[in-house]
Structure formats: structure tokens, C-alpha cells
Write a protein that holds these residues in place. Structure first.
Motif, PDB file in Angstrom:
ATOM      1  N   ASP A  36      -9.773   3.582   5.411  1.00  9.36           N
ATOM      2  CA  ASP A  36      -9.880   4.714   4.493  1.00  9.36           C
ATOM      3  C   ASP A  36     -11.217   5.424   4.624  1.00  9.36           C
ATOM      4  O   ASP A  36     -11.281   6.656   4.648  1.00  9.36           O
ATOM      5  N   HIS A  94       0.832  -1.192   0.000  1.00 12.08           N
ATOM      6  CA  HIS A  94       0.000   0.000   0.000  1.00 12.08           C
ATOM      7  C   HIS A  94       0.875   1.253   0.000  1.00 12.08           C
ATOM      8  O   HIS A  94       1.993   1.234   0.523  1.00 12.08           O
ATOM      9  N   MET A  95       0.338   2.308  -0.554  1.00  9.88           N
ATOM     10  CA  MET A  95       0.929   3.633  -0.405  1.00  9.88           C
ATOM     11  C   MET A  95      -0.213   4.631  -0.279  1.00  9.88           C
ATOM     12  O   MET A  95      -1.348   4.358  -0.692  1.00  9.88           O
ATOM     13  N   THR A  96       0.056   5.748   0.334  1.00  6.94           N
ATOM     14  CA  THR A  96      -0.957   6.774   0.558  1.00  6.94           C
ATOM     15  C   THR A  96      -0.837   7.862  -0.492  1.00  6.94           C
ATOM     16  O   THR A  96       0.254   8.356  -0.770  1.00  6.94           O
ATOM     17  N   ILE A  97      -1.979   8.223  -1.090  1.00  5.97           N
ATOM     18  CA  ILE A  97      -2.025   9.306  -2.079  1.00  5.97           C
ATOM     19  C   ILE A  97      -3.134  10.278  -1.697  1.00  5.97           C
ATOM     20  O   ILE A  97      -4.016   9.960  -0.898  1.00  5.97           O
ATOM     21  N   GLU A  98      -3.096  11.458  -2.264  1.00  8.16           N
ATOM     22  CA  GLU A  98      -4.212  12.388  -2.146  1.00  8.16           C
ATOM     23  C   GLU A  98      -5.200  12.073  -3.261  1.00  8.16           C
ATOM     24  O   GLU A  98      -4.812  11.858  -4.411  1.00  8.16           O
ATOM     25  N   ARG A  99      -6.477  12.044  -2.927  1.00  8.10           N
ATOM     26  CA  ARG A  99      -7.490  11.851  -3.950  1.00  8.10           C
ATOM     27  C   ARG A  99      -8.724  12.673  -3.584  1.00  8.10           C
ATOM     28  O   ARG A  99      -8.912  13.047  -2.428  1.00  8.10           O
ATOM     29  N   ARG A 100      -9.526  12.971  -4.581  1.00  5.50           N
ATOM     30  CA  ARG A 100     -10.759  13.703  -4.333  1.00  5.50           C
ATOM     31  C   ARG A 100     -11.894  12.723  -4.052  1.00  5.50           C
ATOM     32  O   ARG A 100     -11.945  11.645  -4.639  1.00  5.50           O
TER      33      ARG A 100
END
Length: 224
Positions: free
Chosen positions: A91, A7-13
Motif C-alpha cells: 500500500d 482484504h478489499m481495496t477502497i479509495e481513501r485520502r
């Protein structure tokens, strides 16, 4: 050779829908969580009968969208599947906490006659019931009343560990008397599980199946 998912964390809308309160300032905010294969802006239409006064209605949308009818190309959303479920739960709990904070910041206004806090109602329908229960158990948001409509508390939610979080909200259970997913025995077992855990609740029923009912919504929206 070992292949393991990571897993990795990203910014998303994320997407949500709002029915602004007809009167300001807002005195009550409802966070409503749709069922499987629904969309936030369409789900919110069911709450128009109680959209009045200082009541703000906010529908969050599940983070997973998919086609539900290849021929008509209709689209729905869901909150999670059995695949990578713990990550999905983490999440959506974080997402709902941030949405809660965002909406409260937007709706915070100086109030005449004191600083009585805005009342917060969480309502989950069908798959959204499990989402709401886990938000109560694992999230940080304040929820004054929790409405569980058309489903039960998740069977895997440890009530010994998290029952206090459910008890901290005014818990309302709603089922249609002809709900195709839950017969009377399943409903009775669910209520008994809550009683054994010392969790108080109020039960509501209506004539109908697995759907929202305007009459019960109006009853739940009454003051007190």
C-alpha cells in the motif's frame, strides 16, 4: 470453524505536506519520509534550512496514525507494523508512486534552454529509511539520490535481487556519532553488507544523536 482475515481495496485520502519552491520552475524535488510517530507537516519544518531556489520539499505521511501521548493527546503516524506487513508495504509503495507522479505533474513547467529533467531526491529518516528502501526496490518512481538517515537498509531486503535498484540512486548514508539506536559496530556491519552486495555509497556523520542535522542537510543539498 476457521476465521481468516481478508482484504478489499477502497479509495481513501492520504495526507502530505509541501514547501513550494521559492523560485519557478522547480529544478529539484525532495520526497522526505518521516520516522515513527512523526507527522508530515511537522517533519517538513526540519528542511527549512535548505528550502531555497527551485527546490520543492514534499513530506509524505505514513498511512497509520495513533495517539502517542494519552494525556496530551499528541498524535503521530507510522508506515507499518509487523501485523499484515506485506499488505502495508504494497500500500505505501503504491501511495508513494502516485504521490511522485502527482507532484511531478504539478511541478512540470516549460523550461527555458532545454528539457533537463527535475532532479529527484528521496530522504528517509529512521523508520522512513526502510520505507524509502522498499520504495526503491518495489516502486516505479525515478529517484536520483537516496538519503538513508538514522537507520539501515531493511535486513530482510534481498540485495541480490534488489541491490541494482539501490545502486541506481546516488546512495547517501547518514548517522549521528551518538545515535542511541546504532553503535559503531552496527554501522560498520551495515556498510559491509552494502559493499559485499556491490552497492556504492557515501557515508556522512555528525556530532549528535538520532535526529536531523542542519549542517549535513546543507551539505547534501549542495549541487554536484
Amino acid at each position: 470453524m476457521s476465521i481468516e482475515p481478508r482484504h478489499m481495496t477502497i479509495e481513501r485520502r492520504v495526507r502530505y505536506a509541501v514547501l513550494e519552491p521559492p523560485e519557478r520552475p522547480a529544478t529539484e524535488i525532495w520526497f522526505v519520509l518521516h520516522g515513527y510517530n512523526q507527522l508530515a507537516h511537522r517533519f517538513l519544518r526540519y528542511f527549512q534550512p535548505i528550502h531555497a531556489g527551485g527546490r520543492c520539499m514534499v513530506a509524505a505521511e505514513g498511512l497509520h496514525r495513533q495517539y502517542i501521548d494519552d494525556e496530551a493527546r499528541r498524535i503521530g503516524a507510522s508506515w507499518m507494523t509487523s501485523e499484515d506487513r506485506i499488505t502495508d508495504i504494497e500500500d505505501y509503495v503504491a501511495y508513494l508512486d502516485r504521490l511522485h507522479a502527482h507532484i511531478l505533474a504539478e511541478e512540470s513547467r516549460p523550461r527555458r534552454g532545454g528539457s533537463k529533467p527535475v532532479r529527484i531526491v528521496g530522504l528517509g529518516f529512521s523508520q522512513g529509511v526502510h520505507t524509502l528502501c522498499r520504495w526503491l526496490a518495489f516502486g516505479r518512481a525515478r529517484i536520483d539520490r537516496a538519503v538513508l538517515w538514522g537507520s539501515t537498509v531493511p535486513p530482510d531486503l534481498d540485495l541480490a535481487a534488489h541491490g541494482a535498484a539501490l545502486s541506481g540512486a546516488d546512495l547517501q548514508l547518514v548517522m549521528g556519532d551518538r545515535d542511541e539506536f546504532f553503535d559503531s559496530d552496527a554501522i560498520a556491519a551495515h556498510e559491509e553488507r552494502l559493499r559485499e552486495a556491490g552497492i556504492a555509497f557515501t557515508a556522512h556523520s555528525y556530532a549528535g544523536g538520532h535526529r536531523l542535522d542542519a549542517g549535513v542537510l546543507r551539505r547534501l543539498a549542495r549541487p554536484g
